[in-house]
Design an enzyme around this catalytic site. Structure first.
Site, mmCIF file in Angstrom:
data_model
loop_
_atom_site.group_PDB
_atom_site.id
_atom_site.type_symbol
_atom_site.label_atom_id
_atom_site.label_comp_id
_atom_site.label_asym_id
_atom_site.label_seq_id
_atom_site.Cartn_x
_atom_site.Cartn_y
_atom_site.Cartn_z
ATOM 1 N N SER A 121 0.828 -1.213 0.000
ATOM 2 C CA SER A 121 0.000 0.000 0.000
ATOM 3 C C SER A 121 0.856 1.254 0.000
ATOM 4 O O SER A 121 0.455 2.275 -0.546
ATOM 5 C CB SER A 121 -0.853 0.087 1.264
ATOM 6 O OG SER A 121 -1.595 -1.041 1.472
ATOM 7 N N HIS A 142 -1.915 -2.902 -6.716
ATOM 8 C CA HIS A 142 -2.517 -2.498 -5.449
ATOM 9 C C HIS A 142 -4.028 -2.676 -5.523
ATOM 10 O O HIS A 142 -4.733 -1.895 -6.155
ATOM 11 C CB HIS A 142 -2.149 -1.034 -5.129
ATOM 12 C CG HIS A 142 -2.682 -0.585 -3.814
ATOM 13 N ND1 HIS A 142 -3.383 0.579 -3.637
ATOM 14 C CD2 HIS A 142 -2.611 -1.164 -2.589
ATOM 15 C CE1 HIS A 142 -3.733 0.695 -2.367
ATOM 16 N NE2 HIS A 142 -3.267 -0.353 -1.718
ATOM 17 N N GLU A 154 -4.605 -0.610 -8.852
ATOM 18 C CA GLU A 154 -3.579 0.320 -9.331
ATOM 19 C C GLU A 154 -2.378 -0.501 -9.831
ATOM 20 O O GLU A 154 -1.903 -1.409 -9.135
ATOM 21 C CB GLU A 154 -3.152 1.263 -8.207
ATOM 22 C CG GLU A 154 -4.245 2.239 -7.826
ATOM 23 C CD GLU A 154 -3.842 3.138 -6.669
ATOM 24 O OE1 GLU A 154 -3.668 4.341 -6.895
ATOM 25 O OE2 GLU A 154 -3.713 2.624 -5.539
ATOM 26 N N ASN A 192 -4.418 6.104 -2.162
ATOM 27 C CA ASN A 192 -4.104 6.457 -0.772
ATOM 28 C C ASN A 192 -3.543 7.872 -0.645
ATOM 29 O O ASN A 192 -3.648 8.491 0.412
ATOM 30 C CB ASN A 192 -3.145 5.437 -0.158
ATOM 31 C CG ASN A 192 -3.881 4.200 0.325
ATOM 32 O OD1 ASN A 192 -5.067 4.261 0.625
ATOM 33 N ND2 ASN A 192 -3.194 3.074 0.376
HETATM 34 N N1 LIG Z 1 -5.695 -4.332 4.633
HETATM 35 C C1 LIG Z 1 -5.885 -3.450 3.667
HETATM 36 O O1 LIG Z 1 -6.888 -2.695 3.645
HETATM 37 C C2 LIG Z 1 -4.905 -3.374 2.533
HETATM 38 C C3 LIG Z 1 -5.315 -2.800 1.306
HETATM 39 C C4 LIG Z 1 -4.421 -2.812 0.224
HETATM 40 C C5 LIG Z 1 -3.143 -3.318 0.402
HETATM 41 N N2 LIG Z 1 -2.764 -3.842 1.617
HETATM 42 C C6 LIG Z 1 -1.416 -4.403 1.729
HETATM 43 O O2 LIG Z 1 -1.521 -5.815 1.611
HETATM 44 C C7 LIG Z 1 -0.470 -6.450 2.361
HETATM 45 C C8 LIG Z 1 -1.087 -7.445 3.337
HETATM 46 O O3 LIG Z 1 -1.961 -6.752 4.183
HETATM 47 P P1 LIG Z 1 -3.106 -7.511 5.022
HETATM 48 O O4 LIG Z 1 -3.982 -6.441 5.560
HETATM 49 O O5 LIG Z 1 -3.678 -8.616 4.236
HETATM 50 O O6 LIG Z 1 -2.211 -8.149 6.205
HETATM 51 P P2 LIG Z 1 -2.619 -9.318 7.224
HETATM 52 O O7 LIG Z 1 -1.823 -9.057 8.467
HETATM 53 O O8 LIG Z 1 -4.108 -9.453 7.322
HETATM 54 O O9 LIG Z 1 -2.071 -10.661 6.519
HETATM 55 C C9 LIG Z 1 -0.717 -10.930 6.304
HETATM 56 C C10 LIG Z 1 -0.529 -12.434 6.269
HETATM 57 O O10 LIG Z 1 0.786 -12.715 5.807
HETATM 58 C C11 LIG Z 1 1.288 -13.821 6.536
HETATM 59 N N3 LIG Z 1 2.746 -13.841 6.415
HETATM 60 C C12 LIG Z 1 3.688 -13.157 7.093
HETATM 61 N N4 LIG Z 1 4.921 -13.451 6.608
HETATM 62 C C13 LIG Z 1 4.737 -14.361 5.602
HETATM 63 C C14 LIG Z 1 5.611 -15.051 4.712
HETATM 64 N N5 LIG Z 1 6.915 -14.853 4.750
HETATM 65 N N6 LIG Z 1 5.069 -15.910 3.816
HETATM 66 C C15 LIG Z 1 3.735 -16.102 3.767
HETATM 67 N N7 LIG Z 1 2.863 -15.465 4.568
HETATM 68 C C16 LIG Z 1 3.363 -14.612 5.471
HETATM 69 C C17 LIG Z 1 0.740 -13.632 7.937
HETATM 70 O O11 LIG Z 1 0.759 -14.844 8.677
HETATM 71 C C18 LIG Z 1 -0.682 -13.124 7.623
HETATM 72 O O12 LIG Z 1 -1.595 -14.201 7.502
HETATM 73 C C19 LIG Z 1 0.321 -5.325 3.008
HETATM 74 O O13 LIG Z 1 1.402 -4.992 2.194
HETATM 75 C C20 LIG Z 1 -0.692 -4.178 3.046
HETATM 76 O O14 LIG Z 1 -0.080 -2.911 3.069
HETATM 77 C C21 LIG Z 1 -3.615 -3.896 2.676
#
Ligand SMILES: NC(=O)c1ccc[n+]([C@@H]2O[C@H](COP(=O)([O-])OP(=O)(O)OC[C@H]3O[C@@H](n4cnc5c(N)ncnc54)[C@H](O)[C@@H]3O)[C@@H](O)[C@H]2O)c1
Length: 292
Positions: A121, A142, A154, A192
């Site tokens: 993000s 994204h 994106e 964002n």
């Molecule tokens: N939550 C949002 O609204 C949103 C929106 C767009 C983008 N993002 C981006 O998406 C990404 C993930 O965010 P999220 O909210 O899903 O996080 P989250 O914490 O819900 O999930 C992350 C997952 O990754 C796993 N993980 C950690 N290290 C790992 C590895 N080495 N291999 C495999 N799995 C691993 C964790 O166990 C967890 O299940 C981030 O970069 C975030 O910035 C989030």
């Protein structure tokens, strides 16, 4: 059904990984959903199943299509299992070193022409790609949350992303039925960069008594034509996630509009994280993220 069925790896079975896995499996691709331990993988797969079940209950998906989609999904713990994937989408936590290390590990697993997509993000796609020996194959995609329901993705070209990888990525994302906007590798990309300071402005407006949660939300919805009020949206995003995104962008841009207002910290301390906690700006009968 996708024009061409591909083997897609999704790394990280959290909020976004589950949503992204749904977009791929619904489009007809074979999907391997990878998390670091068995319990997390099971939770991720269960998240996909729950979403598809709800889609069937709501009459948006035939039961046979759900079953076929679930048949194309497999949860895995070992990164080795992603060998042979055409596309890998990483959705691990927003930590530059973690994402760089993951891409370095993928070098040893993926074919030279495999695409690596990052769902970051706020981090630089170029910086994430520098972890790979094949940074030209790394592209930012994204997705908006909730990924299965939101149309936009994106498309971010890093400094050394190749034209071929960018074009193939656009074809993949359009092939799963999303609309693509191309944007530069700048902090916050487009969405964002606009949304986060606006959300913080709304919180500051509440803090200074300009209006109530309800009146500000109604003004945003009925006056500006947004699909939902800012506080409703922040409750879905989660206050902890909003704070982390705001701080990351503030660190990079040094623009005070990105700094999370003190109310955000107080709400986090009180456990009022949003829908997932059953309470944020609003109170909810049952915790949850979003529907189908
Ligand atoms: N939550 C949002 O609204 C949103 C929106 C767009 C983008 N993002 C981006 O998406 C990404 C993930 O965010 P999220 O909210 O899903 O996080 P989250 O914490 O819900 O999930 C992350 C997952 O990754 C796993 N993980 C950690 N290290 C790992 C590895 N080495 N291999 C495999 N799995 C691993 C964790 O166990 C967890 O299940 C981030 O970069 C975030 O910035 C989030």
């Amino acid at each position: 059904m996708a024009a061409e069925m591909r083997r897609v790896g999704v790394i990280g079975g959290g909020t976004m990984g589950v949503g992204i896995a749904i977009t791929a499996v619904r489009a007809g691709h074979e999907v391997l959903l990878r998390d670091i331990e068995e319990g997390a993988v099971e939770q991720g797969v269960a998240g996909v199943r729950r979403f598809l079940d709800r889609s069937v209950d709501k009459g948006k998906l035939a039961a046979a299509e759900r079953d076929a989609a679930l048949g194309r999904l497999r949860g895995v713990v070992s990164l080795e299992e992603l060998r042979g994937c055409d596309v890998v989408i990483e959705a691990v936590p927003e930590d530059l070193a973690l994402k760089q290390e993951l891409l370095a590990q993928l070098d040893g697993v993926l074919a030279d022409d495999a695409l690596v997509h990052t769902n970051t993000s706020t981090l630089s796609v170029t910086a994430i790609a520098s972890g790979s020996r094949r940074p030209e194959r790394v592209v930012g995609t994204h997705y908006c949350n909730p990924a299965p329901l939101m149309d936009l993705v994106e498309l971010v070209r890093g400094q050394v992303t190749s034209a071929a990888a960018l074009a193939a990525t656009r074809a993949y994302v359009e092939g799963i039925g999303k609309r693509v906007v191309a944007c530069a590798d700048v902090p916050g990309f487009i969405v964002n960069r606009f949304l986060v300071p606006f959300e913080n402005d709304c919180i500051r407006a509440l803090e200074c008594g300009m209006g109530t949660i309800d009146s500000i939300d109604r003004a945003v919805k009925d006056g500006l034509g947004y699909p939902m009020g800012t506080f409703r949206l922040l409750d879905i995003i989660g206050l902890d996630i909003h704070r982390a995104v705001s701080l990351s962008l503030y660190d990079q841009l040094r623009d005070p509009r990105f700094a999370p207002p003190p109310l955000v910290d107080r709400m986090i301390s009180a456990g009022h994280l949003g829908r997932k906690a059953g309470r944020g700006f609003y109170a909810y009968d049952e915790p949850g993220l979003h529907g189908s």
